[in-house]
Design a protein around this motif. Structure first.
Motif, mmCIF file in Angstrom:
data_model
loop_
_atom_site.group_PDB
_atom_site.id
_atom_site.type_symbol
_atom_site.label_atom_id
_atom_site.label_comp_id
_atom_site.label_asym_id
_atom_site.label_seq_id
_atom_site.Cartn_x
_atom_site.Cartn_y
_atom_site.Cartn_z
ATOM 1 N N ASP A 63 -82.102 -58.537 -2.237
ATOM 2 C CA ASP A 63 -81.976 -59.348 -4.027
ATOM 3 C C ASP A 63 -83.690 -59.330 -3.915
ATOM 4 N N MET A 64 -84.806 -58.477 -2.656
ATOM 5 C CA MET A 64 -86.255 -59.202 -3.396
ATOM 6 C C MET A 64 -85.947 -57.073 -2.925
ATOM 7 N N TYR A 103 -92.026 -57.203 -5.001
ATOM 8 C CA TYR A 103 -90.831 -57.979 -5.555
ATOM 9 C C TYR A 103 -89.996 -58.378 -6.662
ATOM 10 N N ASP A 104 -89.883 -57.389 -7.066
ATOM 11 C CA ASP A 104 -89.124 -56.999 -8.522
ATOM 12 C C ASP A 104 -87.461 -57.543 -7.747
ATOM 13 N N SER A 105 -86.680 -57.888 -8.700
ATOM 14 C CA SER A 105 -85.023 -58.423 -8.143
ATOM 15 C C SER A 105 -84.599 -56.702 -8.804
#
Length: 352
Positions: A123-124, A128-130
């Motif tokens: 989820d990361m 730090y993009d989703s």
């Protein structure tokens, strides 16, 4: 940034990958936009903060990611950390997205060889993009100074050309030991391209709620990611109790996720949500009717209910006598998936 006229031809996926690999980015300096657009025959567009290259592909234009607030500490002289090119679009459901990724991966693998790295960003995602909710699988052909990655994008698979060091520096520095510092899983093989590849430290669960969350996130997307990556997972889970560390669960996943339960006779497995082969006939091809007696067929891409499954596993482990979160462990056999050695960073569980 002035827009220029670009080529309207749409090369095949393999041709596109080879063209990306052949580009000399010049160290991803400020001139890389010109270098890439000229080398690929694509028009320049967008803005200075959000530059794009107009590919003419039906799947969309390519996005350049400049070094910004979240990327600065991981870059060393680069002005950009990736060029992402959408290569296919698919319906938003997990099955369609996984199938689109798998088709692209198979086509690229037949031409470029087996990827040197595979896994899930969890989820990361990088910097730090989703990632997509259905799953975040990736395969990577690691190189120097650049690496090519096939990544799950928001609408379909994307080919990503990136300078190798910033992406790996970002990953390495997530090994802080804090809960959920790293998510997903990471597998590498013995390809010479992986010489010098570093692996960050992991983290360990500190509460049953953390176990439930991390295990739920993992199980929710595993069947979709297994389909996308074209591989299967076999994962025994053991529980440390006063009587040793018996086998509690057998998680098996390829196109469907199934979990077998080996809880002791004193555990009321049925009341905790487990069924038998009568309720889950699809599991008969995985285990004998009576070994394990208790099992669940959680379904294919998009079907598993991760949180509910995790709650069932945690309740069963505690009923079997596992008194602390660190007592739930993944068997070392799970680390070997096809030709890859896999580290399950997102679980936060001891593997051994």
């Amino acid at each position: 940034m002035n827009e220029q006229r670009g080529s309207t031809e749409e090369p095949s996926l393999v041709d596109l990958a080879r063209r990306l690999l052949a580009v000399d980015t010049g160290g991803w300096t400020p001139d890389v936009v010109t270098t890439l657009s000229d080398g690929l025959g694509w028009a320049r567009g967008g803005t200075a903060d959000h530059p794009v290259l107009v590919t003419g592909r039906s799947s969309g234009d390519a996005r350049l990611r400049p070094v910004g607030t979240y990327e600065k500490r991981y870059a060393d002289g680069e002005s950009y950390v990736e060029l992402a090119v959408p290569v296919a679009t698919a319906a938003p459901d997990a099955a369609a997205q996984a199938a689109a990724f798998r088709a692209a991966r198979e086509e690229l693998t037949s031409a470029l060889g087996r990827p040197s790295v595979m896994g899930s960003h969890g989820d990361m995602g990088p910097f730090y993009d989703s990632g997509p909710l259905w799953g975040a699988p990736f395969v990577r052909w690691r190189g120097r100074p650049d690496t090519l990655e096939l990544r799950a994008g928001k609408s379909g698979p994307e080919l990503v050309l990136q300078p190798t060091d910033p992406a790996e520096n970002w990953f390495w520095r997530q090994g802080s030991g804090e809960e959920h510092a790293i998510s997903g899983f990471f597998g590498s093989n013995n390809d010479p391209a992986n010489a010098g590849l570093g692996f960050p430290g992991g983290w360990r669960v500190r509460s049953w709620e953390t176990v439930t969350r991390s295990l739920g996130d993992f199980l929710e997307t595993l069947s979709a990611e297994a389909v996308a990556l074209g591989t299967g997972f076999g994962m025994p889970f053991y529980g440390r109790t006063d009587g040793g560390a018996p086998l509690l669960f057998d998680v098996t996943c390829d196109d469907r996720l199934a979990i077998g339960c080996f809880a002791a006779d004193g555990v009321d497995a049925a009341s905790l949500g487990w069924g038998t082969v009568a309720e889950h006939p699809g599991t008969a091809s995985i285990w004998r009717d009576d070994d394990p007696v208790w099992r669940v067929d959680a379904g294919g891409p998009g079907e598993p209910k991760g949180r509910a499954l995790a709650e069932m596993l945690v309740a069963t482990a505690r009923a079997a006598g596992v008194t602390e979160p660190a007592g739930l462990m993944v068997g070392g056999e799970a680390e070997y998936v096809d030709t890859y050695h896999v580290r399950y960073y997102g679980l936060g569980l001891l593997t051994g």
